[in-house]
Each structure stands twice: as C-alpha cells, then as structure tokens.
Scaffold this motif. Structure first.
Motif, PDB file in Angstrom:
ATOM      1  N   UNK A  24       0.847  -1.190   0.000  1.00 50.10           N
ATOM      2  CA  UNK A  24       0.000   0.000   0.000  1.00 50.10           C
ATOM      3  C   UNK A  24       0.878   1.233   0.000  1.00 50.10           C
ATOM      4  N   UNK A  25       0.350   2.306  -0.563  1.00 49.55           N
ATOM      5  CA  UNK A  25       0.987   3.603  -0.493  1.00 49.55           C
ATOM      6  C   UNK A  25       0.190   4.450   0.494  1.00 49.55           C
ATOM      7  N   UNK A  26       0.824   5.439   1.059  1.00 47.53           N
ATOM      8  CA  UNK A  26       0.102   6.287   2.001  1.00 47.53           C
ATOM      9  C   UNK A  26       0.402   7.756   1.736  1.00 47.53           C
ATOM     10  N   UNK A  27      -0.504   8.600   2.186  1.00 48.63           N
ATOM     11  CA  UNK A  27      -0.312  10.044   2.159  1.00 48.63           C
ATOM     12  C   UNK A  27      -0.693  10.595   3.511  1.00 48.63           C
ATOM     13  N   UNK A  28      -0.056  11.669   3.909  1.00 48.52           N
ATOM     14  CA  UNK A  28      -0.425  12.380   5.128  1.00 48.52           C
ATOM     15  C   UNK A  28      -1.017  13.708   4.715  1.00 48.52           C
ATOM     16  N   UNK A  29      -2.224  13.969   5.163  1.00 46.33           N
ATOM     17  CA  UNK A  29      -2.933  15.175   4.745  1.00 46.33           C
ATOM     18  C   UNK A  29      -3.778  15.670   5.906  1.00 46.33           C
ATOM     19  N   UNK A  30      -3.568  16.903   6.322  1.00 47.94           N
ATOM     20  CA  UNK A  30      -4.301  17.508   7.435  1.00 47.94           C
ATOM     21  C   UNK A  30      -4.255  16.655   8.697  1.00 47.94           C
ATOM     22  N   UNK A  38      -2.323  -0.848  -4.331  1.00 48.15           N
ATOM     23  CA  UNK A  38      -1.392  -0.870  -5.450  1.00 48.15           C
ATOM     24  C   UNK A  38      -2.130  -0.560  -6.752  1.00 48.15           C
ATOM     25  N   UNK A  39      -1.568   0.315  -7.568  1.00 47.03           N
ATOM     26  CA  UNK A  39      -2.183   0.693  -8.836  1.00 47.03           C
ATOM     27  C   UNK A  39      -3.011   1.966  -8.770  1.00 47.03           C
ATOM     28  N   UNK A  40      -3.261   2.499  -7.548  1.00 41.65           N
ATOM     29  CA  UNK A  40      -4.079   3.703  -7.404  1.00 41.65           C
ATOM     30  C   UNK A  40      -3.334   4.907  -7.976  1.00 41.65           C
ATOM     31  N   UNK A  41      -4.065   5.839  -8.576  1.00 40.77           N
ATOM     32  CA  UNK A  41      -3.490   7.035  -9.192  1.00 40.77           C
ATOM     33  C   UNK A  41      -4.003   8.287  -8.495  1.00 40.77           C
ATOM     34  N   UNK A  42      -3.115   9.253  -8.249  1.00 41.74           N
ATOM     35  CA  UNK A  42      -3.525  10.550  -7.703  1.00 41.74           C
ATOM     36  C   UNK A  42      -2.801  11.660  -8.469  1.00 41.74           C
ATOM     37  N   UNK A  43      -3.415  12.842  -8.549  1.00 38.33           N
ATOM     38  CA  UNK A  43      -2.818  13.944  -9.319  1.00 38.33           C
ATOM     39  C   UNK A  43      -1.596  14.550  -8.639  1.00 38.33           C
ATOM     40  N   UNK A  44      -0.733  15.139  -9.444  1.00 33.33           N
ATOM     41  CA  UNK A  44       0.407  15.901  -8.944  1.00 33.33           C
ATOM     42  C   UNK A  44      -0.111  17.206  -8.345  1.00 33.33           C
ATOM     43  N   UNK A  45       0.600  17.752  -7.404  1.00 31.22           N
ATOM     44  CA  UNK A  45       0.163  18.952  -6.696  1.00 31.22           C
ATOM     45  C   UNK A  45       0.113  20.210  -7.570  1.00 31.22           C
ATOM     46  N   UNK A  46       1.081  20.367  -8.475  1.00 23.53           N
ATOM     47  CA  UNK A  46       1.149  21.618  -9.238  1.00 23.53           C
ATOM     48  C   UNK A  46       1.198  21.436 -10.750  1.00 23.53           C
ATOM     49  N   UNK A  47       1.603  20.276 -11.236  1.00 22.49           N
ATOM     50  CA  UNK A  47       1.736  20.048 -12.668  1.00 22.49           C
ATOM     51  C   UNK A  47       0.618  19.117 -13.128  1.00 22.49           C
ATOM     52  N   UNK A  48      -0.365  19.650 -13.823  1.00 19.99           N
ATOM     53  CA  UNK A  48      -1.555  18.881 -14.189  1.00 19.99           C
ATOM     54  C   UNK A  48      -1.278  17.769 -15.203  1.00 19.99           C
TER      55      UNK A  48
END
Length: 92
Positions: A24-30, A38-48
């Motif tokens: 699994x991948x993780x992110x920390x947010x707020x 695995x395989x999940x996609x999320x957008x880049x913060x500044x470069x679309x």
C-alpha cells in the motif's frame, strides 16, 4: 531433482505475487494518513500533466503525453477541457 526445483520456483513466485498485492501507499494530509491500494493514481500537486501511481508500496511520478492532463475523475490522461478538478485533493 528438476521437479522439486520447479515446485520451489512456483512457490516463490506465488509468495512474491501475494506479497505485492498487499503493498500500500500512504499520504499524510491535514494530520491524517490515507492508504491506497497498489495501482491507485492521484494527481500531482502543481503540474496537471503529471500524476503519481502506487507501485508496490511506493509512489511513482508519471507523465501524461504532450498536451494532456491527468483527469482524477476518470483516472486517465485527458484533454484539459475535460478535466474539472485537475489538482485533486490528496497528494503523496
């Protein structure tokens, strides 16, 4: 002897496949942590035109082809006029 070696190699391959499926991948947010399969996609913060792909527990920076943006809603690279929220809300 060759038969036992073949069985051992198959067992190792199956274990590796099962291990990769649990990565699994993780992110920390707020202040919270979100986990992604695995395989999940999320957008880049500044470069679309860029996005991140969860690959065996690590975020991999990916690039859309020229003139296309990552579309978080459809999870594909798309024409900019089809992308409503290019930045998304969560980032690695």
């Amino acid at each position: 002897m060759k038969k036992n070696l073949k069985k051992a190699l198959i067992a190792i391959a199956l274990m590796a496949t099962n291990f990769a499926s649990f990565a699994e991948c993780s992110t920390s947010f707020d202040g919270g942590t979100q986990y992604y399969e695995d395989g999940y996609l999320i957008p880049h913060r500044t470069d679309y035109s860029r996005f991140f792909k969860c690959n065996n527990g690590y975020w991999v920076d990916m690039q859309c082809p020229a003139l296309l943006w990552f579309n978080p809603a459809s999870q594909v690279c798309d024409f900019p006029w089809n992308v409503e929220n290019p930045g998304g809300v969560v980032y690695p």
